[in-house]
Design a protein around this motif. Structure first.
Motif, PDB file in Angstrom:
ATOM      1  N   SER A 193       0.827  -1.219   0.000  1.00 62.63           N
ATOM      2  CA  SER A 193       0.000   0.000   0.000  1.00 62.63           C
ATOM      3  C   SER A 193       0.859   1.265   0.000  1.00 62.63           C
ATOM      4  CB  SER A 193      -0.942   0.007   1.207  1.00 62.63           C
ATOM      5  OG  SER A 193      -0.186   0.192   2.386  1.00 62.63           O
ATOM      6  N   LYS A 194       0.251   2.332  -0.523  1.00 62.31           N
ATOM      7  CA  LYS A 194       0.895   3.645  -0.547  1.00 62.31           C
ATOM      8  C   LYS A 194       1.294   4.063   0.875  1.00 62.31           C
ATOM      9  CE  LYS A 194      -0.275   8.353  -2.087  1.00 62.31           C
ATOM     10  NZ  LYS A 194      -0.807   9.253  -1.064  1.00 62.31           N
ATOM     11  N   GLU A 195       0.402   3.790   1.838  1.00 62.77           N
ATOM     12  CA  GLU A 195       0.680   4.165   3.221  1.00 62.77           C
ATOM     13  C   GLU A 195       1.949   3.490   3.733  1.00 62.77           C
ATOM     14  OE1 GLU A 195      -2.221   3.246   1.943  1.00 62.77           O
ATOM     15  OE2 GLU A 195      -3.923   4.242   2.917  1.00 62.77           O
ATOM     16  N   LYS A 196       2.107   2.196   3.402  1.00 60.63           N
ATOM     17  CA  LYS A 196       3.297   1.462   3.862  1.00 60.63           C
ATOM     18  C   LYS A 196       4.555   2.049   3.237  1.00 60.63           C
ATOM     19  CE  LYS A 196       1.871  -3.241   5.026  1.00 60.63           C
ATOM     20  NZ  LYS A 196       1.899  -4.629   4.524  1.00 60.63           N
ATOM     21  N   GLU A 198       4.944   5.099   2.130  1.00 62.78           N
ATOM     22  CA  GLU A 198       5.188   6.438   2.688  1.00 62.78           C
ATOM     23  C   GLU A 198       5.751   6.368   4.112  1.00 62.78           C
ATOM     24  OE1 GLU A 198       1.469   8.545   1.893  1.00 62.78           O
ATOM     25  OE2 GLU A 198       2.428   9.440   0.116  1.00 62.78           O
ATOM     26  N   SER A 199       5.443   5.284   4.823  1.00 64.50           N
ATOM     27  CA  SER A 199       5.981   5.165   6.182  1.00 64.50           C
ATOM     28  C   SER A 199       7.502   4.981   6.149  1.00 64.50           C
ATOM     29  CB  SER A 199       5.305   4.012   6.938  1.00 64.50           C
ATOM     30  OG  SER A 199       5.801   2.771   6.465  1.00 64.50           O
ATOM     31  N   THR A 203       6.340  11.206   1.562  1.00 60.90           N
ATOM     32  CA  THR A 203       5.291  11.368   0.553  1.00 60.90           C
ATOM     33  C   THR A 203       5.690  10.865  -0.834  1.00 60.90           C
ATOM     34  OG1 THR A 203       4.783  13.363   1.738  1.00 60.90           O
ATOM     35  CG2 THR A 203       3.657  13.070  -0.365  1.00 60.90           C
ATOM     36  N   PRO A 301     -13.340   0.229   0.345  1.00 60.28           N
ATOM     37  CA  PRO A 301     -12.953   1.433   1.093  1.00 60.28           C
ATOM     38  C   PRO A 301     -11.688   2.041   0.485  1.00 60.28           C
ATOM     39  CG  PRO A 301     -13.371  -0.408   2.582  1.00 60.28           C
ATOM     40  CD  PRO A 301     -13.429  -0.963   1.198  1.00 60.28           C
ATOM     41  N   ASP A 302     -11.649   3.384   0.448  1.00 61.63           N
ATOM     42  CA  ASP A 302     -10.596   4.075  -0.303  1.00 61.63           C
ATOM     43  C   ASP A 302      -9.302   4.266   0.488  1.00 61.63           C
ATOM     44  OD1 ASP A 302     -10.544   4.616  -2.920  1.00 61.63           O
ATOM     45  OD2 ASP A 302     -11.835   6.390  -2.829  1.00 61.63           O
ATOM     46  N   HIS A 303      -8.725   3.215   0.987  1.00 66.24           N
ATOM     47  CA  HIS A 303      -7.419   3.314   1.656  1.00 66.24           C
ATOM     48  C   HIS A 303      -6.720   1.966   1.569  1.00 66.24           C
ATOM     49  CE1 HIS A 303      -8.897   0.997   5.116  1.00 66.24           C
ATOM     50  NE2 HIS A 303     -10.023   1.643   4.930  1.00 66.24           N
ATOM     51  N   GLY A 304      -5.422   1.975   1.827  1.00 65.52           N
ATOM     52  CA  GLY A 304      -4.633   0.732   1.822  1.00 65.52           C
ATOM     53  C   GLY A 304      -4.848  -0.060   0.535  1.00 65.52           C
ATOM     54  N   LEU A 307      -7.373   0.847  -2.423  1.00 62.83           N
ATOM     55  CA  LEU A 307      -7.037   1.680  -3.584  1.00 62.83           C
ATOM     56  C   LEU A 307      -6.660   0.807  -4.783  1.00 62.83           C
ATOM     57  CD1 LEU A 307      -4.863   4.472  -1.896  1.00 62.83           C
ATOM     58  CD2 LEU A 307      -7.230   4.671  -2.689  1.00 62.83           C
TER      59      LEU A 307
END
Ligand code: AMP
Ligand code: MG
Length: 319
Positions: A193-196, A198-199, A203, A301-304, A307
């Protein structure tokens, strides 16, 4: 039909002879060939009927072997590699000459990944060349997540399918590239995921499914097509649509009313995005049958991973 089995030596000798083997990965099954062998690479394009402007991902087993294939690895790319390999992340890196131009469709970057699948990792370690392995399906169709999916569509064209069971991630890898040392861009949303991401590196920009993006010529709007009309919407929007006996549904965690049981797929009764991702492609295949004309698909759902799931559904819905 192809032989299905877990014989790594058999897979190895077929690949060494320049032929193709379907291999399991945690994302989807790949149609694999020797990345250094132009003829083997060309036969992959032929079997898949894949246009030659759509570059392939090179699979290998270690960071050391990656270094033999690329000119350099930007600092942030190295951080991602160390954190997410083996795993569902593909990194675009400046290629060395050993990689044939056919693999990269003439681009000067090569897409590389180390997959997280024990049979395939063992196979890669036993070979003295890396493998190109696009999804083992005819170009434009839904990707395969089991050996049986591969056999059904490409069984006539390949000798052997290495069977690793059902894919644990079920979506293609996330593709990330670096314009310069500092700036990372996601070119395809996928299993990481984008979140992973970015962590680890801060960004990142997302620049997916553009048909005119020269960095990713393969990212065509219509893909993953189950050969049916797919209507994408929220659960509430789909509830309002009039259903007939030829309507089917793919929903996230609860079934839609008014649709027959054989046309109903719930992706994740447990409500988890990882479960939905695992089941998405087999759901699209399951509903690709004559009694189905239209598939109503609920947006995740629009996250992780949601997307990436929505990205595949959008493309499945594209005309
Ligand atoms: P597949 O192996 O079928 O999942 O497809 C691989 C995808 O990776 C292609 O469709 C391209 O969009 C992308 N890709 C591969 N190599 C490159 C590259 N050098 N630059 C940009 N995108 C790439
Ligand atoms: Mg593909």
């Amino acid at each position: 039909m192809a032989e299905i089995g877990i014989d790594i030596n058999k897979a190895k000798s077929i690949l060494e002879a320049g032929s193709l083997v379907a291999i399991p990965t945690e994302t989807v099954y790949g149609l694999a060939g020797n990345a250094f062998d132009q003829k083997a690479v060309a036969s992959i394009f032929e079997v898949k009927k894949r246009p030659s402007f759509d570059p392939l991902i090179v699979h290998t087993h270690s960071l050391d072997s990656v270094k033999e294939l690329v000119k350099k690895i930007p600092t942030k790319a190295l951080l991602l590699a160390e954190r997410f390999w083996p795993g569902p992340l593909t990194i675009l890196l400046p290629k060395k000459q050993v990689i044939p131009d056919l693999v990269t469709s003439g681009l000067d970057t090569v897409a590389i990944r180390i997959p997280q699948q024990s049979l395939t990792l063992e196979l890669l370690k036993s070979l003295d060349f890396p493998l190109v392995a696009p999804s083992a399906n005819p170009f434009g169709y839904v990707s395969p997540t089991s050996a049986q999916h591969v056999n059904k569509q490409l069984g006539e064209h390949i000798e052997y399918i290495l069977d690793g069971g059902n894919c644990t991630v079920g979506l293609e890898s996330t593709i990330v590239g670096f314009d310069d040392e500092a700036k990372a861009t996601i070119y395809r949303l996928g299993g990481t995921s984008k979140e992973k991401i970015e962590s680890i590196i801060g960004t990142v920009q997302v620049n997916d499914h553009s048909t005119s993006n020269p960095k990713a010529p393969g990212m065509l709007a219509s893909h993953y097509s189950p050969g049916k009309k797919v209507i994408l919407g929220s659960f509430e929007e789909l509830e309002k649509i009039e259903k007939s006996s030829s309507t089917a549904s793919i929903t996230f965690s609860k079934p839609l009313k008014g649709i027959g049981i054989s046309h109903t797929v719930v992706l994740a009764a447990d409500g988890k995005l990882t479960t939905a991702a695992q089941n998405l492609f087999s759901a699209l295949r399951e509903l690709d049958k004559p009694s189905v004309k239209t598939i109503l698909a609920e947006r995740a759902p629009d996250h992780g991973l949601g997307l990436a799931i929505n990205d595949r559904l959008k493309r499945a819905a594209a005309e």
